[in-house]
Enzyme design. Sequence first.
Site, PDB file in Angstrom:
ATOM      1  N   THR A   1     -47.914 -20.453 -67.284  1.00  0.00           N
ATOM      2  CA  THR A   1     -48.464 -21.806 -67.342  1.00  0.00           C
ATOM      3  C   THR A   1     -48.732 -22.037 -68.817  1.00  0.00           C
ATOM      4  O   THR A   1     -49.052 -21.082 -69.546  1.00  0.00           O
ATOM      5  CB  THR A   1     -49.773 -21.957 -66.532  1.00  0.00           C
ATOM      6  N   HIS A   2     -48.575 -23.251 -69.271  1.00  0.00           N
ATOM      7  CA  HIS A   2     -48.730 -23.578 -70.710  1.00  0.00           C
ATOM      8  C   HIS A   2     -47.807 -22.719 -71.574  1.00  0.00           C
ATOM      9  O   HIS A   2     -48.112 -22.482 -72.742  1.00  0.00           O
ATOM     10  CB  HIS A   2     -50.177 -23.395 -71.183  1.00  0.00           C
TER      11      HIS A   2
ATOM     12  N   SER B   1     -20.771 -20.875 -83.303  1.00  0.00           N
ATOM     13  CA  SER B   1     -21.102 -21.712 -84.449  1.00  0.00           C
ATOM     14  C   SER B   1     -19.938 -21.696 -85.417  1.00  0.00           C
ATOM     15  O   SER B   1     -19.236 -20.691 -85.554  1.00  0.00           O
ATOM     16  CB  SER B   1     -22.365 -21.170 -85.125  1.00  0.00           C
TER      17      SER B   1
ATOM     18  N   LYS C   1     -23.407 -16.254 -83.743  1.00  0.00           N
ATOM     19  CA  LYS C   1     -24.073 -17.136 -82.789  1.00  0.00           C
ATOM     20  C   LYS C   1     -23.355 -17.281 -81.454  1.00  0.00           C
ATOM     21  O   LYS C   1     -22.144 -17.289 -81.370  1.00  0.00           O
ATOM     22  CB  LYS C   1     -24.238 -18.524 -83.399  1.00  0.00           C
TER      23      LYS C   1
ATOM     24  N   ASN D   1     -24.331 -19.928 -78.352  1.00  0.00           N
ATOM     25  CA  ASN D   1     -25.315 -20.966 -78.045  1.00  0.00           C
ATOM     26  C   ASN D   1     -25.208 -21.491 -76.614  1.00  0.00           C
ATOM     27  O   ASN D   1     -24.109 -21.642 -76.087  1.00  0.00           O
ATOM     28  CB  ASN D   1     -25.136 -22.141 -79.018  1.00  0.00           C
TER      29      ASN D   1
ATOM     30  N   GLU E   1     -27.970 -27.229 -72.931  1.00  0.00           N
ATOM     31  CA  GLU E   1     -28.540 -28.239 -73.835  1.00  0.00           C
ATOM     32  C   GLU E   1     -27.970 -29.624 -73.560  1.00  0.00           C
ATOM     33  O   GLU E   1     -28.680 -30.626 -73.611  1.00  0.00           O
ATOM     34  CB  GLU E   1     -28.256 -27.851 -75.288  1.00  0.00           C
TER      35      GLU E   1
ATOM     36  N   GLN F   1     -23.590 -58.582 -64.122  1.00  0.00           N
ATOM     37  CA  GLN F   1     -22.387 -57.810 -64.457  1.00  0.00           C
ATOM     38  C   GLN F   1     -22.746 -56.561 -65.271  1.00  0.00           C
ATOM     39  O   GLN F   1     -21.984 -55.596 -65.307  1.00  0.00           O
ATOM     40  CB  GLN F   1     -21.431 -58.716 -65.244  1.00  0.00           C
TER      41      GLN F   1
ATOM     42  N   LYS G   1     -22.959 -52.534 -63.910  1.00  0.00           N
ATOM     43  CA  LYS G   1     -21.911 -51.568 -63.566  1.00  0.00           C
ATOM     44  C   LYS G   1     -21.772 -50.389 -64.523  1.00  0.00           C
ATOM     45  O   LYS G   1     -21.646 -49.246 -64.091  1.00  0.00           O
ATOM     46  CB  LYS G   1     -20.573 -52.283 -63.414  1.00  0.00           C
TER      47      LYS G   1
HETATM   48  N1  ARG Z   1     -17.675 -59.693 -62.693  1.00  0.00           N
HETATM   49  C1  ARG Z   1     -18.776 -60.286 -62.012  1.00  0.00           C
HETATM   50  C2  ARG Z   1     -19.934 -59.286 -61.862  1.00  0.00           C
HETATM   51  O1  ARG Z   1     -19.723 -58.177 -62.101  1.00  0.00           O
HETATM   52  C3  ARG Z   1     -18.337 -60.723 -60.666  1.00  0.00           C
HETATM   53  C4  ARG Z   1     -19.098 -61.883 -60.115  1.00  0.00           C
HETATM   54  C5  ARG Z   1     -18.828 -63.083 -60.910  1.00  0.00           C
HETATM   55  N2  ARG Z   1     -19.456 -64.207 -60.330  1.00  0.00           N
HETATM   56  C6  ARG Z   1     -19.597 -65.351 -61.038  1.00  0.00           C
HETATM   57  N3  ARG Z   1     -20.190 -66.291 -60.434  1.00  0.00           N
HETATM   58  N4  ARG Z   1     -19.222 -65.437 -62.265  1.00  0.00           N
HETATM   59  O2  ARG Z   1     -21.018 -59.621 -61.514  1.00  0.00           O
END
Ligand code: ARG
Length: 461
Positions: free
Chosen positions: A158-159, A280, A286, A288, A293, A325, A328
């Site tokens: 601990t610590h 290294s 070395k 590593n 990491e 958008q 994603k």
């Molecule tokens: N490429 C857009 C997104 O990822 C798709 C939806 C676009 N819709 C719009 N009304 N422009 O959200």
Amino acid sequence: MTTQKKPWGGRFQEPTDKDVEAFTASIHFDRRLYRQDIEGSIAHARMLASQKIITKKEEKAILSGLKMIGKDIEAGRFVFNPDDEDIHMAIEKSLISRIGKAGGKLHTGRSRNDQVSLDVRLYLRDEIRRILELLSIFKKSLTDLAKKEIKTIMPGYTHLQKAQPVLLSHHLLAYWEMIDRDEARLLDCQKRVNILPLGAAALAGTNLPIDRKQVADLLNFPAISENSMDTVSDRDFIAEFIFAACLIMMHLSRFCEDLILWSSSEFGFVEISDSFTTGSSIMPQKKNPDVAELVRGKTGRVYGHLVSLLTVLKGLPMTYNRDLQEDKEPLFDTVDTVKGCVKTLASMIRHLQFNRLRMREEAAKGFSTATDLAEYLVMKGVPFRESHGIVGRLVAYSIRSGKALHDLTLSEYRKFYQGFDEDIFACLKVENAVNAKNSLGGTAEKNVRKRLAEIEGRSYE
Ligand code: ARG
């Protein structure tokens, strides 16, 4: 005229600025959703036909066109063009150019707003399954290692100060428990991913007689979203997934931190095999722990994705906004990073060589059995606070005289408390100290064996 090329070009007089086209495009990253986009469109077209919104003939043309597009993309023959904006429009445009008028009927009763949510949900539910598979492989590596090191004793900290001796197998199974909870979190999140959004259309639903239930059945969604406005603006399921991923990464990172420390010459507890370490460019000696990491470092990047998505979402007025958008790239990178880390770490831990002797030696240092001594006195009826004081004074005396607790004689012990007996020496042995921790969840070998048996679904005697 360029404006006419856009599916939405009708009300526009001027073509899109080239920089704006590049700036707004997402096709370079959302093309990864092509399979889901096609799958979703096939289900949608089948529903449109059975609802008589399109003819059987049109359905057939759409389905075969979409399948051809899928094949072309898979074969690398499909040209992705930034002026197609995103994967949804690229596929639709290609369909129209292949099959003509019928292709223009696919986007009936839906919008890209519900379509994109569908694609991401289809993608994520598969990826969650894949991550769950990898996590179970990782857990198996942990239990295999725990079995191999079932009796290995090491210092518990601990610590980052030596605290009490524990079993390495117990330490490893601590990570098993963490990952087990991570799996449960993903499974729970999966319930909210697995909801059909298609049919919400742009935001309000549609006038056309669509059958969302049929689409849900075709795509294996156990549930259908209830509110069209919520549906097109909801990204909770992504935030939740990234949070679950953050906890996975945090657990992996902690494990890596242990391995990094243990593999230093200061600890000298473990040797990571050559195939999972790097050298290294200047220091010839070395070796590593870069893999560990990097997992630790990549954790920061996944945390960043959570914060970036939450920040994208926090000020959005209802309903769909183009900001969405931006969900994603954080999602895709989270998926890639988590998969890469779990996979690599699962195999790395099959390439560890523990220095049992050194761990056992270190476990005995630092007065690590002082608590056992205090509990020994408790068993003789001494109140714990008093026994804590007695043993504390004994430790101070040992430090002054440069001795370990097991180097002191019984008469030295008795100067601190008359009731000490010969049996204290057994209680100071690290093996005994470990195996005396047999309270539920404690580090005693018996407990660890029992937990292993439970994990592996065996009965334990
Ligand atoms: N490429 C857009 C997104 O990822 C798709 C939806 C676009 N819709 C719009 N009304 N422009 O959200």
